[in-house]
Design a protein around this motif. Structure first.
Motif, PDB file in Angstrom:
ATOM      1  N   PRO A   1       0.842  -1.203   0.000  1.00 26.93           N
ATOM      2  CA  PRO A   1       0.000   0.000   0.000  1.00 26.93           C
ATOM      3  C   PRO A   1       0.877   1.253   0.000  1.00 26.93           C
ATOM      4  N   ASP A   2       0.281   2.375  -0.374  1.00 37.99           N
ATOM      5  CA  ASP A   2       1.056   3.612  -0.385  1.00 37.99           C
ATOM      6  C   ASP A   2       1.343   4.091   1.042  1.00 37.99           C
ATOM      7  N   THR A   3       2.201   5.065   1.147  1.00 33.86           N
ATOM      8  CA  THR A   3       2.683   5.561   2.436  1.00 33.86           C
ATOM      9  C   THR A   3       1.546   6.017   3.335  1.00 33.86           C
ATOM     10  N   GLU A   4       0.553   6.671   2.786  1.00 29.47           N
ATOM     11  CA  GLU A   4      -0.547   7.177   3.616  1.00 29.47           C
ATOM     12  C   GLU A   4      -1.351   6.031   4.233  1.00 29.47           C
ATOM     13  N   VAL A   5      -1.563   4.960   3.491  1.00 32.66           N
ATOM     14  CA  VAL A   5      -2.271   3.790   4.031  1.00 32.66           C
ATOM     15  C   VAL A   5      -1.451   3.177   5.168  1.00 32.66           C
ATOM     16  N   ILE A   6      -0.146   3.075   4.985  1.00 30.03           N
ATOM     17  CA  ILE A   6       0.714   2.522   6.041  1.00 30.03           C
ATOM     18  C   ILE A   6       0.695   3.421   7.264  1.00 30.03           C
ATOM     19  N   ARG A   7       0.754   4.728   7.078  1.00 28.18           N
ATOM     20  CA  ARG A   7       0.676   5.657   8.225  1.00 28.18           C
ATOM     21  C   ARG A   7      -0.617   5.476   9.003  1.00 28.18           C
ATOM     22  N   ARG A   8      -1.734   5.401   8.290  1.00 30.68           N
ATOM     23  CA  ARG A   8      -3.028   5.210   8.968  1.00 30.68           C
ATOM     24  C   ARG A   8      -3.059   3.888   9.716  1.00 30.68           C
ATOM     25  N   LEU A   9      -2.536   2.835   9.085  1.00 32.85           N
ATOM     26  CA  LEU A   9      -2.496   1.521   9.729  1.00 32.85           C
ATOM     27  C   LEU A   9      -1.705   1.606  11.034  1.00 32.85           C
TER      28      LEU A   9
ATOM     29  N   THR B   1      -5.314  -6.183   4.657  1.00 33.45           N
ATOM     30  CA  THR B   1      -4.269  -5.232   4.296  1.00 33.45           C
ATOM     31  C   THR B   1      -2.948  -5.949   4.508  1.00 33.45           C
ATOM     32  N   VAL B   2      -2.089  -5.945   3.500  1.00 35.83           N
ATOM     33  CA  VAL B   2      -0.830  -6.688   3.554  1.00 35.83           C
ATOM     34  C   VAL B   2       0.331  -5.752   3.231  1.00 35.83           C
ATOM     35  N   ILE B   3       1.342  -5.807   4.084  1.00 34.04           N
ATOM     36  CA  ILE B   3       2.605  -5.115   3.839  1.00 34.04           C
ATOM     37  C   ILE B   3       3.680  -6.189   3.835  1.00 34.04           C
ATOM     38  N   MET B   4       4.558  -6.156   2.831  1.00 38.83           N
ATOM     39  CA  MET B   4       5.551  -7.210   2.688  1.00 38.83           C
ATOM     40  C   MET B   4       6.940  -6.602   2.504  1.00 38.83           C
ATOM     41  N   ASP B   5       7.934  -7.265   3.122  1.00 34.48           N
ATOM     42  CA  ASP B   5       9.341  -6.899   2.969  1.00 34.48           C
ATOM     43  C   ASP B   5       9.627  -5.487   3.490  1.00 34.48           C
ATOM     44  N   ARG B   6       9.020  -5.155   4.638  1.00 34.73           N
ATOM     45  CA  ARG B   6       9.284  -3.887   5.323  1.00 34.73           C
ATOM     46  C   ARG B   6       9.376  -4.172   6.813  1.00 34.73           C
ATOM     47  N   CYS B   7      10.015  -3.280   7.546  1.00 35.38           N
ATOM     48  CA  CYS B   7      10.161  -3.443   8.987  1.00 35.38           C
ATOM     49  C   CYS B   7       9.102  -2.623   9.722  1.00 35.38           C
ATOM     50  N   LEU B   8       8.247  -3.295  10.458  1.00 35.53           N
ATOM     51  CA  LEU B   8       7.174  -2.632  11.203  1.00 35.53           C
ATOM     52  C   LEU B   8       7.732  -1.628  12.208  1.00 35.53           C
ATOM     53  N   TRP B   9       8.781  -1.996  12.907  1.00 42.42           N
ATOM     54  CA  TRP B   9       9.371  -1.085  13.894  1.00 42.42           C
ATOM     55  C   TRP B   9       9.962   0.153  13.218  1.00 42.42           C
ATOM     56  N   ARG B  10      10.721  -0.061  12.149  1.00 39.40           N
ATOM     57  CA  ARG B  10      11.323   1.077  11.432  1.00 39.40           C
ATOM     58  C   ARG B  10      10.241   2.011  10.909  1.00 39.40           C
ATOM     59  N   ASP B  11       9.200   1.451  10.306  1.00 37.46           N
ATOM     60  CA  ASP B  11       8.118   2.299   9.806  1.00 37.46           C
ATOM     61  C   ASP B  11       7.389   2.978  10.959  1.00 37.46           C
ATOM     62  N   GLY B  12       7.212   2.264  12.067  1.00 39.71           N
ATOM     63  CA  GLY B  12       6.573   2.873  13.240  1.00 39.71           C
ATOM     64  C   GLY B  12       7.376   4.036  13.785  1.00 39.71           C
TER      65      GLY B  12
END
Length: 140
Positions: free
Chosen positions: A5-13, A121-132
């Motif tokens: 998903p795009d950055t805004e979807v990840i931010r909302r998640l 909603t699926v996010i793949m090959d990214r770090c949840l902590w880093r994005d958080g």
């Protein structure tokens, strides 16, 4: 072809989730899963360890599998080899879990597409902590 998903979807998640079931969470402090889960706790997320034959990790009771959780997590964060992802996806679908995060380096396109087709909603090959951490830094 799967795309995140795009950055805004990840931010909302990241703003909406509170509980994170960490599948494959190791009690070994030197393992990436331990460091990421500890980092998630420091960001204010509640982690639920999912790992057979372990009683507790980071002060939280551990469970053998997703089916044994006493409550549904807001998201499942996967630290297992790619060949285990299809079974994890099927468990999530069966349980009605709506969000799945495959940690950096873990990729299984067919399973990710299956999860998305099931409404997750699926996010793949990214770090949840880093994005958080990035999300927190952008909003502080």
């Amino acid at each position: 072809m799967f795309t995140n998903p795009d950055t805004e979807v990840i931010r909302r998640l990241l703003q909406q989730i509170h509980t994170v079931a960490v599948v494959g969470l190791s009690p070994n402090e030197s393992r990436p899963s331990f460091r990421v889960a500890r980092g998630l706790q420091e960001l204010g997320y509640r982690i639920i360890p999912v790992r057979p034959m372990v009683d507790e990790v980071l002060g939280e009771q551990a469970y053998a599998n997703l089916e044994s959780l006493p409550e549904l997590p807001d998201i499942v964060d996967v630290f297992r080899a790619a060949e285990h992802v299809p079974a994890i996806v099927e468990s999530c679908i069966k349980l009605g879990i709506k969000r799945l995060w495959l940690q950096e380096g873990i990729m299984h396109e067919a399973a990710a597409l299956r999860a998305r087709e099931a409404g997750m909603t699926v996010i793949m090959d990214r770090c949840l902590w880093r994005d958080g951490m990035q999300y927190r830094d952008q909003n502080s």
